[in-house]
Design an enzyme around this catalytic site. Structure first.
Site, short mmCIF file in Angstrom:
data_model
loop_
_atom_site.label_atom_id
_atom_site.label_comp_id
_atom_site.label_asym_id
_atom_site.label_seq_id
_atom_site.Cartn_x
_atom_site.Cartn_y
_atom_site.Cartn_z
N ASP A 27 0.75 -1.10 0.12
CA ASP A 27 -0.02 -0.09 -0.07
C ASP A 27 0.94 1.29 0.05
O ASP A 27 1.94 1.14 0.54
CB ASP A 27 -0.93 -0.13 1.27
CG ASP A 27 -2.14 1.11 1.04
OD1 ASP A 27 -2.57 1.48 -0.23
OD2 ASP A 27 -2.56 1.37 2.15
N ARG A 31 -0.07 7.65 -2.80
CA ARG A 31 0.57 8.79 -1.84
C ARG A 31 2.09 9.02 -2.23
O ARG A 31 2.53 10.20 -2.04
CB ARG A 31 0.29 8.36 -0.46
CG ARG A 31 -1.02 8.82 0.17
CD ARG A 31 -1.30 8.07 1.38
NE ARG A 31 -1.46 6.53 1.15
CZ ARG A 31 -1.39 5.65 2.09
NH1 ARG A 31 -1.09 6.08 3.47
NH2 ARG A 31 -1.57 4.59 2.10
N HIS A 44 2.10 3.55 -9.15
CA HIS A 44 1.72 2.05 -9.42
C HIS A 44 2.89 1.50 -9.98
O HIS A 44 3.72 0.22 -9.67
CB HIS A 44 0.75 1.62 -10.12
CG HIS A 44 -0.45 2.24 -9.03
ND1 HIS A 44 -0.91 1.73 -7.95
CD2 HIS A 44 -1.82 2.77 -9.44
CE1 HIS A 44 -2.06 2.27 -7.64
NE2 HIS A 44 -2.68 2.90 -8.47
N LEU A 138 10.43 -20.13 -4.63
CA LEU A 138 9.55 -19.46 -4.25
C LEU A 138 8.16 -19.55 -5.06
O LEU A 138 8.12 -19.39 -6.18
CB LEU A 138 9.88 -17.98 -3.91
CG LEU A 138 9.02 -17.04 -3.46
CD1 LEU A 138 8.59 -17.16 -2.18
CD2 LEU A 138 9.36 -15.53 -3.92
N SER A 203 -8.12 -4.65 5.30
CA SER A 203 -8.80 -4.12 4.12
C SER A 203 -9.09 -5.41 3.33
O SER A 203 -8.79 -5.63 2.09
CB SER A 203 -7.76 -3.44 3.23
OG SER A 203 -7.60 -2.12 3.96
C1 IPE Z 1 -5.61 -2.57 -0.05
O1 IPE Z 1 -5.34 -1.53 -0.24
C2 IPE Z 1 -5.52 -3.26 -1.49
C3 IPE Z 1 -4.30 -3.58 -2.23
C4 IPE Z 1 -2.90 -3.08 -1.58
C5 IPE Z 1 -4.30 -4.05 -3.26
P1 IPE Z 1 -6.23 -0.27 -0.32
O2 IPE Z 1 -5.45 1.20 -0.54
O3 IPE Z 1 -7.35 -0.40 -1.31
O4 IPE Z 1 -7.06 -0.31 0.94
P2 IPE Z 1 -7.90 0.93 1.71
O5 IPE Z 1 -8.92 1.23 0.96
O6 IPE Z 1 -6.83 1.84 2.48
O7 IPE Z 1 -8.28 0.10 3.09
C1 IPE Z 2 -1.87 -0.06 -3.33
O1 IPE Z 2 -1.46 1.44 -3.38
C2 IPE Z 2 -1.81 -0.22 -4.52
C3 IPE Z 2 -3.15 -0.82 -5.06
C4 IPE Z 2 -4.41 -0.75 -3.92
C5 IPE Z 2 -3.40 -1.40 -6.17
P1 IPE Z 2 -2.65 2.58 -3.30
O2 IPE Z 2 -3.07 2.96 -4.77
O3 IPE Z 2 -3.71 2.20 -2.56
O4 IPE Z 2 -1.91 3.83 -2.68
P2 IPE Z 2 -2.56 4.94 -1.60
O5 IPE Z 2 -2.80 4.07 -0.63
O6 IPE Z 2 -3.72 5.61 -2.23
O7 IPE Z 2 -1.37 5.87 -1.37
MG MG Z 3 -4.21 2.43 -0.45
#
Ligand code: IPE
Ligand code: IPE
Ligand code: MG
Length: 247
Positions: A27, A31, A44, A138, A203
């Protein structure tokens, strides 16, 4: 370049007690990008570099399973343009990197319902699994359109169908039986869960499987997470005392 053994020494890691299965909620991509005034999709894209380093590190130190949350059942709520960019990135990643993963004896598996993904993505996933299915190194479980509640719902429906068809008695349903009906049926429960990006929640990730998993959180945004951070998490894990309800 340090050998993996030297790196393990630096982090005081006991090679005999490595977690066999590490799960990661990757995650913080969005940001990471925002902080740099870049579009989220570039976050990403940068996340792929971290992914490469983490898979390399995990496969060097003999972890058996690495489960990576890449796209949740709730991530469809994001703007269409971001969802499309994530699908494209997945296809591009598999096209570019599966051969190298195969060379490194990595087996690719997925959890989640990929039938909702674009056909081209499904095809790449299928090919990646086929190519690597006999690899003994792995196993990387990529969670795609994965959500625990969806997984459990699908499992319950399968079980009910068997009961309705009289192929199964209700009395025969127990915990290990239910586990067989989850996407992770052939995978041991995670020993260690890592979440990057500074949020302290699951999540909807592996909620059944994480019942006794050690949780480890980092504020680091996923694109900045690297192999050394993974080793630090493993070292902390080895200093925990797991009790599984006993004393
Ligand atoms: C969880 O992250 C899903 C993935 C990392 C793929 P999110 O960014 O979607 O989770 P929330 O919305 O902050 O809980
Ligand atoms: C996690 O990063 C990747 C996916 C959920 C695909 P985010 O896209 O949730 O990044 P933040 O949480 O908005 O920073
Ligand atoms: Mg996120």
């Amino acid at each position: 370049m340090m050998t993996s053994n030297e790196r393990l020494g630096d982090f005081n890691i006991n090679k005999e007690e490595l977690p066999k299965h590490i799960a990661i909620i990757m995650d913080g991509n969005g940001r990471w990008a925002k902080k740099r005034n870049l579009p989220r999709t570039l976050g990403h894209r940068s996340g792929i570099n971290a992914l490469r380093d983490i898979i390399k590190t995990a496969s060097n130190i003999d972890v058996n399973h690495l489960s990576l949350y890449a796209f949740s059942t709730e991530n469809w709520k994001r703007p269409q343009q971001e969802v499309t960019a994530l699908m494209k990135l997945l296809i591009e990643y598999l096209k570019k990197e599966v051969k190298e993963l195969h060379k490194n004896n990595v087996r690719i598996n997925t959890i989640g319902d990929i039938t909702k993904f674009p056909p081209e993505a499904q095809e790449e996933i299928h090919q990646a699994k086929e190519l690597t299915k006999n690899n003994m190194g792995l196993t990387v479980n990529i969670a795609l359109n994965y959500g625990s509640r969806d997984e459990i719902t699908r499992g319950v429906k399968d079980i009910c169908r068997k009961v309705a068809n009289k192929e199964l008695c209700i009395e025969d349903i127990n915990e290990s039986f239910i586990a067989e009906y989850l996407d992770t049926y052939n995978i041991p429960d995670p020993d260690l869960l890592i979440r990057t990006g500074g949020e302290y929640r699951l999540s909807n990730f592996l909620m059944w499987q994480l019942a006794y998993t050690e949780l480890w959180f980092a504020d680091t945004y996923w694109p900045d997470f690297n192999g050394e951070d993974l080793l630090k998490a493993i070292s902390d894990f080895q200093n925990r005392q797991r009790r599984f309800g006993a004393i």
